[in-house]
Design an enzyme around this catalytic site. Structure first.
Site, mmCIF file in Angstrom:
data_model
loop_
_atom_site.group_PDB
_atom_site.id
_atom_site.type_symbol
_atom_site.label_atom_id
_atom_site.label_comp_id
_atom_site.label_asym_id
_atom_site.label_seq_id
_atom_site.Cartn_x
_atom_site.Cartn_y
_atom_site.Cartn_z
ATOM 1 N N GLY A 15 -22.319 21.505 17.526
ATOM 2 C CA GLY A 15 -22.016 21.383 18.257
ATOM 3 C C GLY A 15 -23.110 20.569 19.540
ATOM 4 N N CYS A 74 -25.057 21.784 11.138
ATOM 5 C CA CYS A 74 -25.290 21.246 11.905
ATOM 6 C C CYS A 74 -25.874 21.936 13.219
ATOM 7 C CB CYS A 74 -24.702 20.306 12.854
ATOM 8 S SG CYS A 74 -25.572 18.919 13.739
ATOM 9 N N HIS A 117 -23.575 17.353 7.770
ATOM 10 C CA HIS A 117 -22.284 17.260 7.826
ATOM 11 C C HIS A 117 -20.933 16.878 6.634
ATOM 12 C CE1 HIS A 117 -22.007 17.579 12.652
ATOM 13 N NE2 HIS A 117 -22.727 16.726 12.709
ATOM 14 N N GLU A 130 -18.023 17.657 6.199
ATOM 15 C CA GLU A 130 -16.814 17.369 6.638
ATOM 16 C C GLU A 130 -15.796 15.944 7.221
ATOM 17 O OE1 GLU A 130 -18.626 18.496 8.772
ATOM 18 O OE2 GLU A 130 -18.401 18.494 10.859
ATOM 19 N N GLY A 175 14.900 14.859 16.497
ATOM 20 C CA GLY A 175 15.014 14.027 15.437
ATOM 21 C C GLY A 175 13.467 13.721 14.130
ATOM 22 N N GLY A 176 13.100 14.597 14.675
ATOM 23 C CA GLY A 176 10.990 14.192 14.347
ATOM 24 C C GLY A 176 11.241 15.203 13.576
ATOM 25 N N ASP A 212 8.727 17.471 13.327
ATOM 26 C CA ASP A 212 8.385 19.059 13.396
ATOM 27 C C ASP A 212 9.402 20.051 13.813
ATOM 28 O OD1 ASP A 212 6.080 17.639 13.322
ATOM 29 O OD2 ASP A 212 5.546 17.491 15.951
ATOM 30 N N ALA A 268 12.655 19.228 12.920
ATOM 31 C CA ALA A 268 13.301 19.130 11.475
ATOM 32 C C ALA A 268 13.086 20.563 10.548
ATOM 33 C CB ALA A 268 13.215 18.075 11.279
ATOM 34 N N LYS A 284 -0.356 18.786 10.914
ATOM 35 C CA LYS A 284 0.463 17.299 10.450
ATOM 36 C C LYS A 284 1.087 17.107 9.164
ATOM 37 C CE LYS A 284 4.243 14.642 12.723
ATOM 38 N NZ LYS A 284 4.903 15.061 14.137
#
Ligand code: XMP
Length: 553
Positions: A95, A122, A209, A211, A264-265, A267, A269, A409
């Site tokens: 942070g 961190c 870090h 990640e 139609g995308g 997510d 669907a 996603k």
């Protein structure tokens, strides 16, 4: 449906769609046990306390990639909410604060009293030192960039299977000068004598870090924390996510009716597929054609969901209404606003016709939740209003079903595959809710939409033929408002300039313009100027995000 969308060209995608149908039919017959993997008796979770680092979301992604469920919560979230997740461990994010700042955010004391493993990254490490009796020194100079981490002689489960020295990424101001009682220094760098520390209870602090991609073995370090220190087993898989979700949806919906907006995308669907597998015909999808879709989009979506999967789909061609609302509108934000408002109206009208609906399903994803729930220190300015077409009506008195609200996603795509959806659908590049309207500079007209659809079709076609579609986050055509002079045969032309946009990205927060091969660009350009009558010039957009954005409006 418009003429544009009813034109049909056979492509290899059709084969994949039919494979999907076979799988889906098989699944239909298995409603009582929809996936092979059993739902885990108890989900193992790790809680990430967010102290506002730009990398916090990345930590969550990496943890999920290790197949461990995690939730990121603001550092000051009510303890009951955190405890309800029954965490097996905590991660304190980095942070921007210093522990010496007035009112510096602190970790809740319950974290330390829980005797569960804690990984402080961190600022999170500095909190471990500050709150547990060590000493943090105020940095005079920021340490930013690559460093080499050396492990001390004592072997820590955190570094299992890793070499004694590792490249790591540092980004900190303050640093630790004295580890708290009971802590041992487990690694150092040239500039940070205490770059990693840990105690017997599994509390570990890392100055670097793990990640970020600049710490190449960072994911192994996180995995070691999750598996070796927290004792997680990695039960978070798309398969058991699906079976868990189906059970939950059935329990929630019982005999009720659900509506879901299809865009139609990927997510929406995936949402529709999960809900359909859970409650079958109790689900009705509403597919609003706003007239701003790409060529064949409406027809393809309908054919998969309605004709082939036999889902209840209400199709509403509202193209005229949207075009009417966009007449004379030039400002990008006003375009978005008008499209969003019109969508709500059409959706509500169609929903009212269905009647007796109790549930609204939406494709809300985890990043949407984090954005609104996070501590929000240093909130970014609104660059663009992003309307999630699947999730607009706010004043409908319906209970929400958001099966994807825990997912990123890429996890949604994995779930799509686990549901047996075709790769063509699962790996579709994102397409914005306001559609082609924000890829047409200036006023949106039917003529410009037709021009853009034709150019966009060529871009997509050539990118797919070059087998680059899945390597790109997005690739599309933009219709600029600029016209230029050209020559065709013996005639002078005065046509539109079409821009090609192709970007690589992990999450659309940042993006780089794709280094497409010149030959491919040449093919796209030739085809556009030859096949799209209103266009006579093609340019390639070589701007990254930031400072540009992916969409032009
Ligand atoms: P920008 O243009 O902001 O876009 O770099 C980032 C990502 O978001 C998509 N996008 C939208 N999606 N409604 C949407 O549903 C919108 O209004 C919208 N604007 C941008 C864009 O396609 C990209 O993937």
């Amino acid at each position: 449906m418009t003429e544009q969308t009813s034109r049909r060209v056979s492509t290899s995608d059709d084969i994949e769609v039919s494979t999907y149908l076979e799988i889906a039919k098989e699944k239909k017959g298995e409603r009582s046990s929809p996936t092979q993997e059993p739902a885990p008796a108890e989900r193992e979770a790790v809680v990430i306390l967010d102290f506002g680092s730009q990398y916090s979301m990345l930590i969550a992604r990496r943890v999920r990639e290790c197949h461990v469920y995690c939730e990121m919560v603001p550092f000051d979230a009510p303890w009951e909410r955190i405890a309800a997740l029954k965490p097996k461990g905590f991660i304190l994010s980095g942070g921007p604060a210093s522990v010496y700042d007035e009112g510096a955010p602190l970790a809740p004391h319950e974290v330390f009293e829980s005797h569960l493993p804690v990984l402080g990254i961190c600022y999170g490490m500095q909190l471990l030192a500050h709150q547990l009796g060590g000493r943090v020194a105020k940095g005079v100079k920021r340490e930013y960039g690559h460093a080499i981490l050396h492990q001390n002689m004592s072997s820590s489960p955190l570094f299992a299977d890793l070499p004694p020295t590792l490249p790591v990424w540092m980004s900190h101001g303050d640093h630790i000068v004295e580890a708290p009682p009971g802590f041992e220094v487990i690694a150092y760098t040239d500039n940070s004598p205490i770059a990693a520390m840990g105690n017997r209870e599994g509390m570990i602090g890392l100055q670097f870090h793990p990640e970020v991609a600049h710490t190449p073995q960072g994911k192994t370090i996180l995995k070691n924390f999750l598996y070796n220190v927290c004792g997680c087993k990695g039960a978070w898989t798309p398969g058991n996510f699906v079976s868990e979700s189906i059970e939950k949806i059935r329990a929630k919906v019982c005999n009720g009716r659900v509506i879901c907006a299809l865009s139609g995308g990927v997510d929406s669907a995936v949402v529709a597929s999960i809900i359909h597998q859970a409650v079958g015909d109790q689900l009705t999808c509403i597919f609003v054609n706003n007239g701003l879709l790409r060529r064949e989009e409406a027809e393809r979506t309908l054919s998969v969901f309605q004709r082939n999967l036999k889902m209840n789909v209400v199709y509403k061609d509202a193209s005229e209404r949207f075009l009417e609302r966009l007449k004379g509108v030039i400002d990008p934000e006003l375009k978005r606003k008008r499209i969003g408002e019109e969508f709500i109206k059409v959706f509500e009208e169609e929903a009212a016709k269905i009647g007796q609906v109790q549930f609204l399903a939406q494709g809300t994803l985890y990043p949407d939740i984090i954005e609104s729930a996070s501590s929000g220190r240093g909130a970014a300015a609104t660059i663009k209003t992003h309307h999630n077409v699947g999730g607009l009506p706010k004043n409908m008195k319906l209970a929400l079903i958001e099966p994807l609200r825990d997912l990123f996603k890429d996890e949604v795509r994995e779930v799509g595959l686990a549901l047996g959806m075709p790769e063509e659908m699962v790996f579709r590049q994102p397409f914005p809710g306001p559609g082609l309207a924000i890829r047409i500079m200036g006023e949106v007209t039917r003529e410009k939409l037709d021009t853009l659809r034709a150019a966009d079709w060529i871009v997509m076609n050539e990118i797919k033929k070059a087998k680059l579609y899945r390597d790109l986050w997005q690739s599309f055509a933009v219709l600029t408002s600029t016209r230029s002079v050209g020559v065709m045969g013996d005639d002078r032309t005065y046509g539109y300039v079409v821009a090609i946009r192709a970007v690589t990205s992990e999450d659309a927060m940042t993006a780089d313009w794709a280094r497409l091969p010149y030959d491919l660009l040449a093919r796209i350009s030739n085809r556009i100027v030859n096949e799209v009558p209103a266009a006579n010039r093609v340019v390639y957009d070589i701007s990254s995000k930031p400072p540009s954005t992916i969409e032009w409006e």
